[in-house]
Motif scaffolding. Structure first.
Motif, PDB file in Angstrom:
ATOM      1  N   GLU A  86      11.484   6.230   2.106  1.00 16.30           N
ATOM      2  CA  GLU A  86      10.061   6.560   2.145  1.00 16.30           C
ATOM      3  C   GLU A  86       9.260   5.448   2.809  1.00 16.30           C
ATOM      4  O   GLU A  86       8.340   5.718   3.599  1.00 16.30           O
ATOM      5  CB  GLU A  86       9.549   6.792   0.719  1.00 16.30           C
ATOM      6  N   LEU A  87       9.615   4.214   2.527  1.00 19.79           N
ATOM      7  CA  LEU A  87       8.933   3.082   3.141  1.00 19.79           C
ATOM      8  C   LEU A  87       9.136   3.081   4.647  1.00 19.79           C
ATOM      9  O   LEU A  87       8.174   2.915   5.417  1.00 19.79           O
ATOM     10  CB  LEU A  87       9.461   1.786   2.527  1.00 19.79           C
TER      11      LEU A  87
ATOM     12  N   LYS B 288       0.839  -1.207   0.000  1.00 14.16           N
ATOM     13  CA  LYS B 288       0.000   0.000   0.000  1.00 14.16           C
ATOM     14  C   LYS B 288       0.869   1.250   0.000  1.00 14.16           C
ATOM     15  O   LYS B 288       0.611   2.215  -0.743  1.00 14.16           O
ATOM     16  CB  LYS B 288      -0.908  -0.015   1.228  1.00 14.16           C
ATOM     17  N   ILE B 289       1.919   1.252   0.783  1.00 20.72           N
ATOM     18  CA  ILE B 289       2.818   2.412   0.833  1.00 20.72           C
ATOM     19  C   ILE B 289       3.527   2.601  -0.495  1.00 20.72           C
ATOM     20  O   ILE B 289       3.635   3.726  -1.009  1.00 20.72           O
ATOM     21  CB  ILE B 289       3.826   2.253   1.988  1.00 20.72           C
TER      22      ILE B 289
ATOM     23  N   ASP C 152       1.050   4.159  -2.794  1.00 21.49           N
ATOM     24  CA  ASP C 152       0.763   5.557  -2.484  1.00 21.49           C
ATOM     25  C   ASP C 152       1.910   6.479  -2.873  1.00 21.49           C
ATOM     26  O   ASP C 152       1.687   7.641  -3.246  1.00 21.49           O
ATOM     27  CB  ASP C 152       0.478   5.714  -0.986  1.00 21.49           C
ATOM     28  N   LYS C 153       3.137   5.970  -2.797  1.00 24.81           N
ATOM     29  CA  LYS C 153       4.306   6.782  -3.122  1.00 24.81           C
ATOM     30  C   LYS C 153       4.692   6.703  -4.601  1.00 24.81           C
ATOM     31  O   LYS C 153       5.710   7.269  -5.012  1.00 24.81           O
ATOM     32  CB  LYS C 153       5.491   6.348  -2.246  1.00 24.81           C
TER      33      LYS C 153
ATOM     34  N   ALA D 214       9.846   5.596   6.655  1.00 23.76           N
ATOM     35  CA  ALA D 214       9.145   6.714   7.284  1.00 23.76           C
ATOM     36  C   ALA D 214       7.652   6.426   7.414  1.00 23.76           C
ATOM     37  O   ALA D 214       7.038   6.693   8.460  1.00 23.76           O
ATOM     38  CB  ALA D 214       9.374   7.994   6.478  1.00 23.76           C
ATOM     39  N   GLN D 215       7.054   5.859   6.370  1.00 24.31           N
ATOM     40  CA  GLN D 215       5.620   5.611   6.384  1.00 24.31           C
ATOM     41  C   GLN D 215       5.244   4.470   7.334  1.00 24.31           C
ATOM     42  O   GLN D 215       4.218   4.545   8.021  1.00 24.31           O
ATOM     43  CB  GLN D 215       5.128   5.299   4.965  1.00 24.31           C
ATOM     44  N   VAL D 216       6.051   3.419   7.384  1.00 24.69           N
ATOM     45  CA  VAL D 216       5.773   2.321   8.312  1.00 24.69           C
ATOM     46  C   VAL D 216       5.824   2.833   9.752  1.00 24.69           C
ATOM     47  O   VAL D 216       4.949   2.512  10.571  1.00 24.69           O
ATOM     48  CB  VAL D 216       6.772   1.158   8.106  1.00 24.69           C
ATOM     49  N   GLU D 217       6.809   3.639  10.060  1.00 26.88           N
ATOM     50  CA  GLU D 217       6.931   4.151  11.426  1.00 26.88           C
ATOM     51  C   GLU D 217       5.819   5.155  11.757  1.00 26.88           C
ATOM     52  O   GLU D 217       5.424   5.280  12.921  1.00 26.88           O
ATOM     53  CB  GLU D 217       8.315   4.751  11.636  1.00 26.88           C
ATOM     54  N   LEU D 218       5.278   5.853  10.745  1.00 22.71           N
ATOM     55  CA  LEU D 218       4.119   6.712  10.981  1.00 22.71           C
ATOM     56  C   LEU D 218       2.896   5.899  11.390  1.00 22.71           C
ATOM     57  O   LEU D 218       1.987   6.423  12.032  1.00 22.71           O
ATOM     58  CB  LEU D 218       3.802   7.529   9.723  1.00 22.71           C
ATOM     59  N   HIS D 219       2.892   4.633  11.023  1.00 30.64           N
ATOM     60  CA  HIS D 219       1.815   3.726  11.440  1.00 30.64           C
ATOM     61  C   HIS D 219       2.067   3.155  12.842  1.00 30.64           C
ATOM     62  O   HIS D 219       1.314   2.289  13.303  1.00 30.64           O
ATOM     63  CB  HIS D 219       1.672   2.569  10.441  1.00 30.64           C
TER      64      HIS D 219
END
Length: 268
Positions: free
Chosen positions: A82-83, A32-33, A36-37, A85-90
């Motif tokens: 980018e992956l 999904k990330i 989205d990116k 950063a987005q995983v850690e935002l979750h």
């Protein structure tokens, strides 16, 4: 996110099953990330995990495999950053060290503490892992499709069609340096679906690893599969795939006569 992850489990699930389902949830999150990116402008999804997520094959998978089919703007380091950063935002910790020294760019995505946080492992230091690999020089000939995924998240994935996936799976079954049970489980699945491989891609994939193509075509594929299957240790393959199966009784499928019968039925 921890509470969301816990909702994936039931009390009756084994530790193995919980780990498999957790890994699959994370695989879908990673996909999904990447969607989205915009990374599917560069990448095409392939391998056994593609069969699981897109075609509901009845076995779990460990890795995320891609082919680089749109190299313009591709940067593996940027993709990983980018992956991450987005995983850690979750709310999920992730670590990894991208490796671009070989043709296949790779990173082992590790999730520290997650198994312990979810009560799957008593060891705080145990890490769940997913290997992400991108073949930057894939064999030519694969046909590309786009499919909608609706599993926790809804998004499109760019992937190879079944004939292309079958072609690369045949090459993996009989030219990999070791017996991988998931390869042969997938072979059985393709046969059950009456899928025919893309012969151009199959020969190109074999040429890439062996130096020359064996000239496989519709007229000789049956004997090629039968002859190579005869050399395969299916007991070893069955033991290798067991922990990834939804239904352990499917291990009975790892039988030379049964598989040869399926080959004869598909390639008459």
């Amino acid at each position: 996110m921890i509470e969301v992850l816990k909702e994936q489990f039931t009390e009756s699930m084994s530790k193995e099953d919980k780990e498999n389902r957790l890994r699959e949830f994370l695989q879908i999150l990673v996909l999904k990330i990447l969607h989205d990116k915009g990374w599917f402008e560069n990448l095409t999804f392939t391998g056994g995990t593609a069969l699981r997520i897109l075609f509901n094959i009845r076995r779990f998978s460990e890795d995320l495999d891609f082919s680089l089919t749109g190299p313009s703007g591709y940067d593996f380091g940027k993709l990983y950053r980018e992956l991450h950063a987005q995983v850690e935002l979750h709310g999920i910790k992730m670590e990894g060290t991208p490796d671009t020294r070989k043709t296949v760019h790779a990173v082992m995505l590790r999730f520290p503490g997650l198994l312990n946080d979810l009560g799957i492992s008593p060891l705080p230091g145990q890490k769940l892992s997913i290997k992400l690999e991108i073949d930057t020089r894939p064999p030519e000939g694969g046909k590309i499709e786009n499919s909608l995924v609706n599993k926790t998240y809804v998004f499109y994935i760019r992937h190879f069609d079944l004939s292309s996936l079958f072609a690369t799976k045949i090459a993996a079954c009989f030219y990999r340096k070791y017996v991988k049970g998931r390869d042969f489980y997938d072979l059985i699945w393709y046969l059950s679906r009456n899928v025919k491989p893309d012969y151009e891609l199959l020969n190109n994939a074999i040429r890439q690893t062996q130096g020359k193509a064996p000239g496989i075509n519709a007229g000789n594929i049956r004997m090629f599969l039968r002859d190579n299957l005869e050399k395969t240790d299916l007991n070893k393959a069955a033991k290798d795939v067991e922990r990834f199966l939804d239904d352990k009784t499917e291990l009975k499928l790892f039988n030379h006569d049964l598989i040869k019968g399926s080959i004869d039925s598909v390639f008459q």
